[in-house]
Motif scaffolding. Structure first.
Motif, PDB file in Angstrom:
ATOM      1  N   LYS A  64       0.807  -1.287   0.099  1.00 12.76           N
ATOM      2  CA  LYS A  64      -0.093  -0.035   0.095  1.00 12.76           C
ATOM      3  C   LYS A  64       0.793   1.079   0.027  1.00 12.76           C
ATOM      4  O   LYS A  64       1.863   1.348   0.847  1.00 12.76           O
ATOM      5  N   THR A  65       0.504   2.127  -0.759  1.00 10.82           N
ATOM      6  CA  THR A  65       1.326   3.378  -1.180  1.00 10.82           C
ATOM      7  C   THR A  65       0.535   4.624  -0.490  1.00 10.82           C
ATOM      8  O   THR A  65      -0.486   4.843  -0.947  1.00 10.82           O
ATOM      9  N   ILE A  66       1.347   5.360   0.243  1.00 13.65           N
ATOM     10  CA  ILE A  66       0.794   6.549   0.826  1.00 13.65           C
ATOM     11  C   ILE A  66       1.856   7.775   0.429  1.00 13.65           C
ATOM     12  O   ILE A  66       2.722   7.496  -0.106  1.00 13.65           O
ATOM     13  N   SER A  67       1.330   9.036   0.708  1.00 16.09           N
ATOM     14  CA  SER A  67       2.387  10.110   0.456  1.00 16.09           C
ATOM     15  C   SER A  67       3.804   9.883   0.935  1.00 16.09           C
ATOM     16  O   SER A  67       4.734  10.401   0.214  1.00 16.09           O
ATOM     17  N   GLU A  68       3.877   9.248   1.985  1.00 17.56           N
ATOM     18  CA  GLU A  68       5.191   9.517   2.782  1.00 17.56           C
ATOM     19  C   GLU A  68       6.178   8.559   2.162  1.00 17.56           C
ATOM     20  O   GLU A  68       7.282   8.703   2.187  1.00 17.56           O
ATOM     21  N   ASN A  69       5.466   7.654   1.230  1.00 15.50           N
ATOM     22  CA  ASN A  69       6.378   6.465   0.457  1.00 15.50           C
ATOM     23  C   ASN A  69       6.888   7.114  -0.736  1.00 15.50           C
ATOM     24  O   ASN A  69       7.981   6.432  -1.284  1.00 15.50           O
ATOM     25  N   TRP A  70       6.756   8.363  -1.061  1.00 16.09           N
ATOM     26  CA  TRP A  70       7.454   9.089  -2.132  1.00 16.09           C
ATOM     27  C   TRP A  70       8.507   9.959  -1.616  1.00 16.09           C
ATOM     28  O   TRP A  70       9.583  10.132  -2.417  1.00 16.09           O
ATOM     29  N   TYR A  71       8.813   9.988  -0.212  1.00 19.02           N
ATOM     30  CA  TYR A  71       9.848  10.684   0.248  1.00 19.02           C
ATOM     31  C   TYR A  71      10.711  10.005   1.182  1.00 19.02           C
ATOM     32  O   TYR A  71      11.435   9.335   0.773  1.00 19.02           O
ATOM     33  N   ASP A  73       9.966   7.533   3.510  1.00 16.19           N
ATOM     34  CA  ASP A  73       9.584   5.860   3.838  1.00 16.19           C
ATOM     35  C   ASP A  73       9.196   5.323   2.422  1.00 16.19           C
ATOM     36  O   ASP A  73       8.189   4.791   2.117  1.00 16.19           O
ATOM     37  N   LYS A  74      10.243   5.424   1.195  1.00 10.47           N
ATOM     38  CA  LYS A  74       9.949   4.482   0.065  1.00 10.47           C
ATOM     39  C   LYS A  74       9.746   3.044   0.248  1.00 10.47           C
ATOM     40  O   LYS A  74      10.290   2.662   0.889  1.00 10.47           O
ATOM     41  N   ASN A  75       8.732   2.878  -0.626  1.00 13.18           N
ATOM     42  CA  ASN A  75       8.449   1.122  -0.673  1.00 13.18           C
ATOM     43  C   ASN A  75       9.013   0.560  -1.891  1.00 13.18           C
ATOM     44  O   ASN A  75       9.440   1.463  -2.925  1.00 13.18           O
ATOM     45  N   GLU A  76       8.574  -0.301  -2.256  1.00 12.24           N
ATOM     46  CA  GLU A  76       9.089  -1.227  -3.664  1.00 12.24           C
ATOM     47  C   GLU A  76       8.650  -0.294  -4.865  1.00 12.24           C
ATOM     48  O   GLU A  76       9.264  -0.231  -5.821  1.00 12.24           O
ATOM     49  N   ILE A  77       7.375  -0.013  -4.769  1.00 14.67           N
ATOM     50  CA  ILE A  77       6.815   0.494  -6.103  1.00 14.67           C
ATOM     51  C   ILE A  77       7.368   1.832  -6.192  1.00 14.67           C
ATOM     52  O   ILE A  77       7.851   2.397  -7.160  1.00 14.67           O
ATOM     53  N   THR A  78       7.502   2.900  -5.116  1.00 15.11           N
ATOM     54  CA  THR A  78       7.818   4.175  -5.341  1.00 15.11           C
ATOM     55  C   THR A  78       9.317   4.215  -5.624  1.00 15.11           C
ATOM     56  O   THR A  78       9.647   5.185  -6.495  1.00 15.11           O
ATOM     57  N   ARG A  79      10.021   3.491  -5.083  1.00 18.67           N
ATOM     58  CA  ARG A  79      11.509   3.381  -5.354  1.00 18.67           C
ATOM     59  C   ARG A  79      11.910   3.384  -6.858  1.00 18.67           C
ATOM     60  O   ARG A  79      12.611   3.827  -7.396  1.00 18.67           O
ATOM     61  N   LEU A  80      11.012   1.988  -7.442  1.00 15.44           N
ATOM     62  CA  LEU A  80      11.282   1.680  -8.861  1.00 15.44           C
ATOM     63  C   LEU A  80      10.755   2.918  -9.793  1.00 15.44           C
ATOM     64  O   LEU A  80      11.444   3.147 -10.647  1.00 15.44           O
ATOM     65  N   ILE A  81       9.656   3.621  -9.056  1.00 10.45           N
ATOM     66  CA  ILE A  81       9.008   4.492 -10.240  1.00 10.45           C
ATOM     67  C   ILE A  81      10.146   5.730 -10.265  1.00 10.45           C
ATOM     68  O   ILE A  81      10.439   6.515 -11.048  1.00 10.45           O
ATOM     69  N   LEU A  82      10.635   6.189  -8.850  1.00 10.09           N
ATOM     70  CA  LEU A  82      11.433   7.341  -8.966  1.00 10.09           C
ATOM     71  C   LEU A  82      13.060   7.183  -9.439  1.00 10.09           C
ATOM     72  O   LEU A  82      13.339   8.001 -10.175  1.00 10.09           O
ATOM     73  N   GLN A  83      13.230   5.835  -9.362  1.00 15.06           N
ATOM     74  CA  GLN A  83      14.447   5.451 -10.114  1.00 15.06           C
ATOM     75  C   GLN A  83      14.339   5.608 -11.698  1.00 15.06           C
ATOM     76  O   GLN A  83      15.130   6.147 -12.442  1.00 15.06           O
ATOM     77  N   ALA A  84      13.322   5.281 -12.146  1.00 15.55           N
ATOM     78  CA  ALA A  84      12.721   5.311 -13.636  1.00 15.55           C
ATOM     79  C   ALA A  84      12.663   6.542 -14.169  1.00 15.55           C
ATOM     80  O   ALA A  84      13.055   7.276 -15.160  1.00 15.55           O
ATOM     81  N   MET A  85      11.929   7.479 -13.314  1.00 13.50           N
ATOM     82  CA  MET A  85      11.692   8.839 -13.475  1.00 13.50           C
ATOM     83  C   MET A  85      13.105   9.494 -13.386  1.00 13.50           C
ATOM     84  O   MET A  85      13.299  10.260 -14.332  1.00 13.50           O
ATOM     85  N   GLY A  86      13.766   9.307 -12.558  1.00  9.66           N
ATOM     86  CA  GLY A  86      14.974   9.895 -12.392  1.00  9.66           C
ATOM     87  C   GLY A  86      16.118   9.745 -13.626  1.00  9.66           C
ATOM     88  O   GLY A  86      16.738  10.611 -14.303  1.00  9.66           O
ATOM     89  N   GLY A  87      16.028   8.409 -14.129  1.00  4.54           N
ATOM     90  CA  GLY A  87      16.927   7.940 -15.225  1.00  4.54           C
ATOM     91  C   GLY A  87      16.376   8.701 -16.565  1.00  4.54           C
ATOM     92  O   GLY A  87      17.073   9.437 -17.244  1.00  4.54           O
TER      93      GLY A  87
END
Length: 214
Positions: A64-71, A73-87
């Motif tokens: 489950k993803t909430i706002s904190e997970n983007w900053y 307290d990253k979870n598996e989903i947000t970490r992968l998205i942020l890495q892809a977006m950053g790339g």
């Protein structure tokens, strides 16, 4: 002179948060600030992927993803998205996008201000900052042994570029207990405090065991 400390780690949970906490305590300056280059990227990603996250939360067994997970307290989903977006943004569209946002803050600051940036990942970010007038830059890399799933997260190209960076001023091995690592961090912070007073940052490949008070 303004001072920027660029901090990076070779994997998630390398020990950057501990370093930032100790750095701000040791510096104890009113003009010391903690910055993150990735905040604009995280804000864009949270908004752009809101429909996807809502679907995953309601229809799958994904974390489950909430706002904190983007900053913090990253979870598996947000970490992968942020890495892809950053790339995508940094490697294909505009590799100095994030650093240019931060430069505006640095330029507006008072002379003598000290900034520690804890999510440095690209060598171009160092070169841009190092080319600014009246700005002194110190680079630090924290290495911690890779364990389990941290290996796959750390293999993303955006996470590994600095493994080849040759102008690292400090390298800290976080390979023992928390107390021993904290001792290394404090020694390094004390040494940097002295260097800031001198406005010079030599490239060194050792960590001073004991720091004498200036």
């Amino acid at each position: 002179m303004k001072h920027v400390i660029l901090l990076s780690g070779n994997r998630p949970h390398a020990g950057k948060d501990t370093f930032v906490d100790e750095f701000l305590r040791v510096m104890s300056l009113s003009d010391s600030s903690h910055l993150k280059l990735s905040i604009p990227l995280k804000q864009i990603s949270e908004s752009a992927f809101a429909p996807l996250v809502e679907y995953l939360n309601e229809n799958t067994n994904a974390p489950k993803t909430i706002s904190e997970n983007w900053y913090e307290d990253k979870n598996e989903i947000t970490r992968l998205i942020l890495q892809a977006m950053g790339g995508t943004i940094l490697e294909e569209l505009n590799e100095d996008y994030l650093i240019n946002k931060t430069i505006k803050t640095i330029k507006k600051s008072n002379d003598g201000s000290v900034f520690i940036i804890s999510d440095w990942r690209k060598s171009i970010e160092y070169h841009i900052l190092d080319g600014l007038d009246n700005v002194d830059v110190t680079t630090i890399r924290i290495y911690r042994p890779l364990i389990g799933e941290d290996t796959q997260h750390s293999n993303a190209s955006i996470e590994t570029e600095l493994d080849r960076f040759e102008d690292m001023h400090f390298t800290i091995e976080n390979d023992s207990t928390l107390n021993e690592y904290t001792h290394k961090v404090i020694n390094t912070c004390e040494y940097i405090r002295q260097l800031i007073d001198e406005y010079e940052v030599p490239v060194i490949d050792y960590l001073p065991e004991e720091i004498e008070e200036p």
